[in-house]
Each structure stands twice: as structure tokens, then as C-alpha cells.
Design a protein around this motif. Structure first.
Motif, PDB file in Angstrom:
ATOM      1  N   LEU A 159       0.833  -1.201   0.000  1.00  0.00           N
ATOM      2  CA  LEU A 159       0.000   0.000   0.000  1.00  0.00           C
ATOM      3  C   LEU A 159       0.871   1.256   0.000  1.00  0.00           C
ATOM      4  O   LEU A 159       1.984   1.252   0.529  1.00  0.00           O
ATOM      5  CB  LEU A 159      -0.914   0.003   1.226  1.00  0.00           C
ATOM      6  CG  LEU A 159      -2.020  -1.057   1.219  1.00  0.00           C
ATOM      7  CD1 LEU A 159      -2.702  -1.112   2.581  1.00  0.00           C
ATOM      8  CD2 LEU A 159      -3.022  -0.782   0.124  1.00  0.00           C
ATOM      9  N   PRO A 160       0.372   2.336  -0.587  1.00  0.00           N
ATOM     10  CA  PRO A 160       1.139   3.591  -0.654  1.00  0.00           C
ATOM     11  C   PRO A 160       1.477   4.158   0.723  1.00  0.00           C
ATOM     12  O   PRO A 160       0.838   3.841   1.727  1.00  0.00           O
ATOM     13  CB  PRO A 160       0.200   4.536  -1.413  1.00  0.00           C
ATOM     14  CG  PRO A 160      -0.694   3.634  -2.182  1.00  0.00           C
ATOM     15  CD  PRO A 160      -0.893   2.437  -1.310  1.00  0.00           C
ATOM     16  N   ILE A 161       2.469   5.023   0.718  1.00  0.00           N
ATOM     17  CA  ILE A 161       2.926   5.680   1.937  1.00  0.00           C
ATOM     18  C   ILE A 161       2.445   7.127   1.938  1.00  0.00           C
ATOM     19  O   ILE A 161       2.561   7.829   0.937  1.00  0.00           O
ATOM     20  CB  ILE A 161       4.460   5.619   2.036  1.00  0.00           C
ATOM     21  CG1 ILE A 161       4.902   4.158   2.139  1.00  0.00           C
ATOM     22  CG2 ILE A 161       4.974   6.430   3.218  1.00  0.00           C
ATOM     23  CD1 ILE A 161       6.390   3.947   2.129  1.00  0.00           C
ATOM     24  N   SER A 162       1.896   7.532   3.074  1.00  0.00           N
ATOM     25  CA  SER A 162       1.457   8.904   3.277  1.00  0.00           C
ATOM     26  C   SER A 162       2.585   9.649   3.990  1.00  0.00           C
ATOM     27  O   SER A 162       3.023   9.224   5.065  1.00  0.00           O
ATOM     28  CB  SER A 162       0.186   8.925   4.121  1.00  0.00           C
ATOM     29  OG  SER A 162      -0.159  10.235   4.463  1.00  0.00           O
ATOM     30  N   ILE A 163       3.047  10.745   3.395  1.00  0.00           N
ATOM     31  CA  ILE A 163       4.173  11.498   3.945  1.00  0.00           C
ATOM     32  C   ILE A 163       3.706  12.895   4.320  1.00  0.00           C
ATOM     33  O   ILE A 163       3.223  13.640   3.473  1.00  0.00           O
ATOM     34  CB  ILE A 163       5.320  11.587   2.919  1.00  0.00           C
ATOM     35  CG1 ILE A 163       5.750  10.190   2.485  1.00  0.00           C
ATOM     36  CG2 ILE A 163       6.491  12.391   3.484  1.00  0.00           C
ATOM     37  CD1 ILE A 163       6.680  10.166   1.295  1.00  0.00           C
ATOM     38  N   ASP A 164       3.829  13.230   5.591  1.00  0.00           N
ATOM     39  CA  ASP A 164       3.475  14.558   6.087  1.00  0.00           C
ATOM     40  C   ASP A 164       4.748  15.399   6.087  1.00  0.00           C
ATOM     41  O   ASP A 164       5.624  15.210   6.926  1.00  0.00           O
ATOM     42  CB  ASP A 164       2.888  14.450   7.495  1.00  0.00           C
ATOM     43  CG  ASP A 164       2.374  15.776   8.026  1.00  0.00           C
ATOM     44  OD1 ASP A 164       2.950  16.837   7.676  1.00  0.00           O
ATOM     45  OD2 ASP A 164       1.415  15.756   8.800  1.00  0.00           O
ATOM     46  N   LEU A 165       4.844  16.316   5.141  1.00  0.00           N
ATOM     47  CA  LEU A 165       6.056  17.118   4.968  1.00  0.00           C
ATOM     48  C   LEU A 165       6.254  18.134   6.086  1.00  0.00           C
ATOM     49  O   LEU A 165       7.391  18.460   6.425  1.00  0.00           O
ATOM     50  CB  LEU A 165       6.034  17.819   3.614  1.00  0.00           C
ATOM     51  CG  LEU A 165       6.004  16.893   2.391  1.00  0.00           C
ATOM     52  CD1 LEU A 165       5.803  17.702   1.121  1.00  0.00           C
ATOM     53  CD2 LEU A 165       7.249  16.040   2.319  1.00  0.00           C
ATOM     54  N   GLU A 166       5.182  18.639   6.658  1.00  0.00           N
ATOM     55  CA  GLU A 166       5.293  19.639   7.721  1.00  0.00           C
ATOM     56  C   GLU A 166       5.677  19.014   9.054  1.00  0.00           C
ATOM     57  O   GLU A 166       6.512  19.548   9.779  1.00  0.00           O
ATOM     58  CB  GLU A 166       3.982  20.411   7.849  1.00  0.00           C
ATOM     59  CG  GLU A 166       3.680  21.258   6.629  1.00  0.00           C
ATOM     60  CD  GLU A 166       2.283  21.846   6.642  1.00  0.00           C
ATOM     61  OE1 GLU A 166       1.539  21.646   7.622  1.00  0.00           O
ATOM     62  OE2 GLU A 166       1.933  22.511   5.655  1.00  0.00           O
ATOM     63  N   GLU A 167       5.066  17.890   9.383  1.00  0.00           N
ATOM     64  CA  GLU A 167       5.327  17.228  10.665  1.00  0.00           C
ATOM     65  C   GLU A 167       6.519  16.266  10.586  1.00  0.00           C
ATOM     66  O   GLU A 167       6.945  15.739  11.622  1.00  0.00           O
ATOM     67  CB  GLU A 167       4.084  16.463  11.126  1.00  0.00           C
ATOM     68  CG  GLU A 167       2.873  17.337  11.368  1.00  0.00           C
ATOM     69  CD  GLU A 167       3.035  18.224  12.584  1.00  0.00           C
ATOM     70  OE1 GLU A 167       3.629  17.790  13.579  1.00  0.00           O
ATOM     71  OE2 GLU A 167       2.554  19.380  12.519  1.00  0.00           O
ATOM     72  N   THR A 213      -9.035   0.493  -0.654  1.00  0.00           N
ATOM     73  CA  THR A 213     -10.078   1.446  -1.051  1.00  0.00           C
ATOM     74  C   THR A 213      -9.553   2.879  -0.993  1.00  0.00           C
ATOM     75  O   THR A 213      -9.776   3.662  -1.919  1.00  0.00           O
ATOM     76  CB  THR A 213     -11.320   1.294  -0.154  1.00  0.00           C
ATOM     77  OG1 THR A 213     -11.780  -0.062  -0.233  1.00  0.00           O
ATOM     78  CG2 THR A 213     -12.426   2.238  -0.573  1.00  0.00           C
ATOM     79  N   CYS A 214      -8.838   3.214   0.071  1.00  0.00           N
ATOM     80  CA  CYS A 214      -8.256   4.557   0.193  1.00  0.00           C
ATOM     81  C   CYS A 214      -7.224   4.802  -0.906  1.00  0.00           C
ATOM     82  O   CYS A 214      -7.167   5.884  -1.489  1.00  0.00           O
ATOM     83  CB  CYS A 214      -7.605   4.744   1.553  1.00  0.00           C
ATOM     84  SG  CYS A 214      -8.758   4.766   2.929  1.00  0.00           S
ATOM     85  N   ALA A 215      -6.420   3.794  -1.189  1.00  0.00           N
ATOM     86  CA  ALA A 215      -5.403   3.922  -2.232  1.00  0.00           C
ATOM     87  C   ALA A 215      -6.060   4.113  -3.597  1.00  0.00           C
ATOM     88  O   ALA A 215      -5.637   4.970  -4.382  1.00  0.00           O
ATOM     89  CB  ALA A 215      -4.494   2.697  -2.243  1.00  0.00           C
ATOM     90  N   ALA A 216      -7.105   3.359  -3.871  1.00  0.00           N
ATOM     91  CA  ALA A 216      -7.807   3.480  -5.149  1.00  0.00           C
ATOM     92  C   ALA A 216      -8.444   4.859  -5.301  1.00  0.00           C
ATOM     93  O   ALA A 216      -8.410   5.461  -6.380  1.00  0.00           O
ATOM     94  CB  ALA A 216      -8.866   2.396  -5.269  1.00  0.00           C
ATOM     95  N   ALA A 217      -9.004   5.377  -4.225  1.00  0.00           N
ATOM     96  CA  ALA A 217      -9.609   6.718  -4.270  1.00  0.00           C
ATOM     97  C   ALA A 217      -8.549   7.768  -4.567  1.00  0.00           C
ATOM     98  O   ALA A 217      -8.784   8.694  -5.353  1.00  0.00           O
ATOM     99  CB  ALA A 217     -10.305   7.023  -2.948  1.00  0.00           C
ATOM    100  N   ALA A 218      -7.369   7.628  -3.971  1.00  0.00           N
ATOM    101  CA  ALA A 218      -6.284   8.589  -4.212  1.00  0.00           C
ATOM    102  C   ALA A 218      -5.836   8.550  -5.665  1.00  0.00           C
ATOM    103  O   ALA A 218      -5.583   9.592  -6.269  1.00  0.00           O
ATOM    104  CB  ALA A 218      -5.107   8.307  -3.283  1.00  0.00           C
ATOM    105  N   VAL A 219      -5.759   7.361  -6.239  1.00  0.00           N
ATOM    106  CA  VAL A 219      -5.380   7.236  -7.645  1.00  0.00           C
ATOM    107  C   VAL A 219      -6.449   7.859  -8.532  1.00  0.00           C
ATOM    108  O   VAL A 219      -6.149   8.621  -9.453  1.00  0.00           O
ATOM    109  CB  VAL A 219      -5.149   5.754  -8.027  1.00  0.00           C
ATOM    110  CG1 VAL A 219      -5.015   5.589  -9.542  1.00  0.00           C
ATOM    111  CG2 VAL A 219      -3.908   5.213  -7.325  1.00  0.00           C
ATOM    112  N   THR A 220      -7.710   7.559  -8.242  1.00  0.00           N
ATOM    113  CA  THR A 220      -8.823   8.091  -9.026  1.00  0.00           C
ATOM    114  C   THR A 220      -8.857   9.613  -8.998  1.00  0.00           C
ATOM    115  O   THR A 220      -9.134  10.257 -10.009  1.00  0.00           O
ATOM    116  CB  THR A 220     -10.164   7.528  -8.503  1.00  0.00           C
ATOM    117  OG1 THR A 220     -10.125   6.104  -8.587  1.00  0.00           O
ATOM    118  CG2 THR A 220     -11.338   8.058  -9.300  1.00  0.00           C
ATOM    119  N   CYS A 221      -8.531  10.196  -7.860  1.00  0.00           N
ATOM    120  CA  CYS A 221      -8.533  11.656  -7.709  1.00  0.00           C
ATOM    121  C   CYS A 221      -7.279  12.310  -8.280  1.00  0.00           C
ATOM    122  O   CYS A 221      -7.180  13.530  -8.328  1.00  0.00           O
ATOM    123  CB  CYS A 221      -8.671  12.037  -6.243  1.00  0.00           C
ATOM    124  SG  CYS A 221     -10.262  11.611  -5.537  1.00  0.00           S
TER     125      CYS A 221
END
Length: 87
Positions: A43-51, A61-69
Motif C-alpha cells: 500500500l502507498p505511503i502517506s508522507i506529512d512534509l510539515e510534521e 479502497t483509500c489507495a484506489a480513491a487517491a489514484v482516481t482523484c
């Protein structure tokens, strides 16, 4: 700012996580999976650049939504936008 980054092969994922850690990023304290579990998953990695923290996206499902968007980045996109260059 948060970036969602997908990796295509295990070596690319490991390099990304090593890069993040060398840049001072830490595994998000709210992430219930270990670093090793994240390395073993696809699964993809979420990177918070500020924190300066990272975690793995929760499910397919979350990964697919991110790709779709259109908000999912490749590792190369991340390096270019972060300014660290490709390793």
C-alpha cells in the motif's frame, strides 16, 4: 502538506523509507504497523512534509480513491517535488 506515494517494487519502497529517515522523518506515532510491516506491504505511503512523519495508507479502497482523484505520486515525483533528487 501531505503527499501520497506509491512504490512499484520492494527496493524502491525501502529506498524511499531510508531517504525519509535520513531526512529526519519518523514513523507516525499513530501508525499501528511497524516499519517492517510497512516494508512488506504494497500500500502507498502517506508522507506529512510539515510534521516530518510517514505512515502507510490504511487500505486498498483509500489507495484506489487517491489514484482516481489524481493525487497519488510516484517515488520519482516525490523526490523531484521534495527537492532531494533521485537516490
Amino acid at each position: 502538506m501531505e503527499m501520497l506515494v506509491r512504490t512499484m517494487v520492494d527496493e524502491e519502497r525501502e529506498k524511499l523509507m531510508e531517504f525519509l529517515e535520513n531526512e529526519g522523518f519518523e514513523l507516525d506515532k499513530d501508525e499501528f504497523r511497524s516499519r517492517e510491516e510497512i516494508l512488506d506491504e504494497g500500500l502507498p505511503i502517506s508522507i506529512d512534509l510539515e510534521e516530518k512523519k510517514y505512515r502507510m495508507i490504511g487500505n486498498v479502497t483509500c489507495a484506489a480513491a487517491a489514484v482516481t482523484c489524481g493525487v497519488m505520486k510516484t517515488a520519482d515525483d516525490f523526490y523531484a517535488e521534495y527537492g532531494g533528487g533521485i537516490i
